[in-house]
Design a protein around this motif. Sequence first.
Motif, short mmCIF file in Angstrom:
data_model
loop_
_atom_site.label_atom_id
_atom_site.label_comp_id
_atom_site.label_asym_id
_atom_site.label_seq_id
_atom_site.Cartn_x
_atom_site.Cartn_y
_atom_site.Cartn_z
N ALA A 39 0.82 -1.33 0.00
CA ALA A 39 -0.16 0.12 -0.05
C ALA A 39 0.95 1.34 0.16
CB ALA A 39 -0.84 0.12 1.17
N GLY A 40 1.98 1.25 0.61
CA GLY A 40 3.13 2.38 0.84
C GLY A 40 3.40 2.55 -0.56
N GLU A 41 3.77 1.59 -1.57
CA GLU A 41 4.47 1.59 -2.68
C GLU A 41 3.41 2.48 -3.43
OE1 GLU A 41 6.75 2.05 -5.94
OE2 GLU A 41 7.43 1.63 -3.73
N ARG A 42 2.27 1.98 -3.62
CA ARG A 42 1.00 2.54 -4.36
C ARG A 42 0.69 3.85 -3.99
NH1 ARG A 42 -1.54 -2.48 -2.97
NH2 ARG A 42 -2.94 -1.54 -1.40
N LEU A 43 0.77 4.21 -2.71
CA LEU A 43 0.80 5.62 -2.39
C LEU A 43 1.94 6.67 -2.86
CD1 LEU A 43 -0.52 8.00 -0.53
CD2 LEU A 43 1.18 7.10 1.31
N ARG A 44 3.27 5.89 -2.74
CA ARG A 44 4.41 6.90 -3.57
C ARG A 44 4.13 7.00 -4.98
NH1 ARG A 44 7.57 3.60 -0.18
NH2 ARG A 44 7.63 1.90 -1.37
N ARG A 45 3.34 5.92 -5.66
CA ARG A 45 3.23 6.23 -7.20
C ARG A 45 2.20 7.24 -7.55
NH1 ARG A 45 3.72 0.31 -7.42
NH2 ARG A 45 1.26 0.19 -7.50
N TRP A 46 1.12 7.22 -6.45
CA TRP A 46 0.07 8.06 -6.60
C TRP A 46 0.52 9.54 -6.34
CZ3 TRP A 46 -2.93 10.70 -2.52
CH2 TRP A 46 -4.06 11.33 -3.01
N GLN A 217 -7.72 4.20 -9.62
CA GLN A 217 -6.97 5.55 -9.59
C GLN A 217 -7.71 6.89 -9.66
OE1 GLN A 217 -3.37 5.90 -9.95
NE2 GLN A 217 -3.23 3.85 -9.67
N LEU A 218 -7.74 7.70 -8.38
CA LEU A 218 -8.31 8.93 -8.35
C LEU A 218 -7.41 10.02 -8.53
CD1 LEU A 218 -11.09 10.14 -7.61
CD2 LEU A 218 -10.12 10.35 -5.30
N ASP A 219 -7.66 10.93 -9.54
CA ASP A 219 -6.93 12.11 -9.60
C ASP A 219 -7.68 13.32 -8.67
OD1 ASP A 219 -5.78 14.55 -10.02
OD2 ASP A 219 -5.66 14.34 -12.32
N ALA A 220 -7.24 13.36 -7.31
CA ALA A 220 -8.01 14.17 -6.41
C ALA A 220 -8.19 15.74 -7.05
CB ALA A 220 -7.06 14.38 -5.13
N ARG A 221 -7.36 16.05 -7.91
CA ARG A 221 -7.36 17.54 -8.42
C ARG A 221 -8.75 17.70 -9.20
NH1 ARG A 221 -1.61 17.04 -11.45
NH2 ARG A 221 -2.66 15.25 -12.07
N ARG A 222 -9.23 16.70 -9.70
CA ARG A 222 -10.36 16.83 -10.52
C ARG A 222 -11.68 16.30 -9.87
NH1 ARG A 222 -9.74 17.66 -15.86
NH2 ARG A 222 -11.80 16.91 -16.09
N CYS A 223 -11.52 15.80 -8.75
CA CYS A 223 -12.44 15.36 -7.50
C CYS A 223 -13.17 16.35 -6.85
CB CYS A 223 -12.07 14.43 -6.86
SG CYS A 223 -13.18 13.68 -5.46
N ILE A 224 -14.62 16.49 -7.05
CA ILE A 224 -15.48 17.60 -6.63
C ILE A 224 -15.29 17.64 -5.15
CG2 ILE A 224 -17.77 18.36 -6.20
CD1 ILE A 224 -18.30 17.28 -9.00
N SER A 225 -15.01 16.59 -4.53
CA SER A 225 -14.90 16.54 -3.16
C SER A 225 -13.61 17.39 -2.67
CB SER A 225 -14.81 15.10 -2.27
OG SER A 225 -15.95 14.54 -2.34
N TRP A 226 -12.63 17.21 -3.31
CA TRP A 226 -11.28 18.09 -3.12
C TRP A 226 -11.76 19.39 -3.61
CZ3 TRP A 226 -7.83 20.80 -6.51
CH2 TRP A 226 -6.69 21.00 -5.85
N LEU A 227 -12.24 19.72 -4.76
CA LEU A 227 -12.38 20.92 -4.94
C LEU A 227 -13.28 21.78 -4.31
CD1 LEU A 227 -13.41 20.21 -9.03
CD2 LEU A 227 -11.19 21.28 -7.99
N THR A 228 -14.32 20.97 -3.51
CA THR A 228 -15.04 21.86 -2.61
C THR A 228 -14.79 22.00 -1.17
OG1 THR A 228 -16.60 20.03 -2.39
CG2 THR A 228 -17.23 21.48 -4.18
N ILE A 229 -13.69 21.01 -0.82
CA ILE A 229 -13.47 20.98 0.53
C ILE A 229 -12.02 21.12 0.76
CG2 ILE A 229 -13.48 19.25 2.61
CD1 ILE A 229 -15.52 17.66 1.42
N GLU A 230 -11.16 20.57 0.05
CA GLU A 230 -9.56 20.81 0.32
C GLU A 230 -8.92 22.09 -0.51
OE1 GLU A 230 -7.99 18.83 2.53
OE2 GLU A 230 -9.50 17.27 2.72
#
Length: 357
Positions: A39-46, A217-230
Amino acid sequence: MLHTAQQQDFRQLARQIKDWARELGFQQTGITDTDLEQAGERLRRWVDQGYHGDMDYMWKHGSKRYRPAELVPGTLRVISVRMDYLPPEDDPVSVQQDPAAAFISRYALGRDYHKLMRKRLQKLAQRMSQAVGEFGYRVFVDSAPVLEKPLAVKAGLGWMGKHTCIVNREAGSWFFLGELYTDLPLPVDPPAKEDHCGRCTACMDICPTRAIVAPWQLDARRCISWLTIELHGSIPVELRPLMGNHIYGCDDCMMACPWNRFATPTPEEDFLPRQGLDRATLLELFHWTEEEFLKRTEGSPIRRIGHERWLRNIAVALGNSGGGKEVMEALQSRLPGASELVAEHVCWALEQLESRS
């Protein structure tokens, strides 16, 4: 090496922990070890792909996020718990499809879950200490560098859906996760090895901004949750028309998931909608003063975005609405004295409505 008697004692304790957790309002509990290297390796790639946006906290703690014993020395096991939050008789689809309505992620309609779940996990730890004496532990509810979803999968609570949320065959995905790190050598539960998404891509197909760029694979930069909250600054212009009436979070991918037909309404009164947020209109919420916003969001996760970003988000949603004289007047009334951020989004909304009139 544990003696047979000690192993039996810990097996009995594990069964008791699950019983106590159920009594405390957790719908499911699993126990896992601390091996999260994959999981740590997947996080690094993300992170290397930039999909985390400006959420630097996703990596700034380094390996502590995927090596629990570095975060809490002595940790041998992680107790992962699930608590359902879907309000009963809720109809999120009808809200999402009404351009005059304000869509708020279902998890944020009631009280902030962080404190409630932390208190319950602390009570669970207290019951454990009564049974075994003092032991090392620490509880987390989305409050520290913890890979809660991979831990939940390893603990058998569900599998990782293509939208990157945990899915359970009997409960869907409308639930919160919490963790109790402990130094007790408890027996571990089998992980959720099977992926029951199959060839289904409903969550990917429904995403308004195409934030799920590939399965898992979620691109947070396009996610509405990220856009409205983060996101603290300006919402990218090209994404604004795609956000519809979402003003805090987005549940579209979960609403599309077939497994959520098995979701069970929450029994927790604290998670029930407050302040009429499940049926509020955009105009109603846009008229809130900062004082009203702070008062009405007391004890709610919504308060963390502040009044400025609240207005920013609603302005975008109003720009995507059907418009009308009342909407135009409300937007124009916000311009005098508005911050640069709010004014920018209000002007965009006015331009959108004028171009369609």
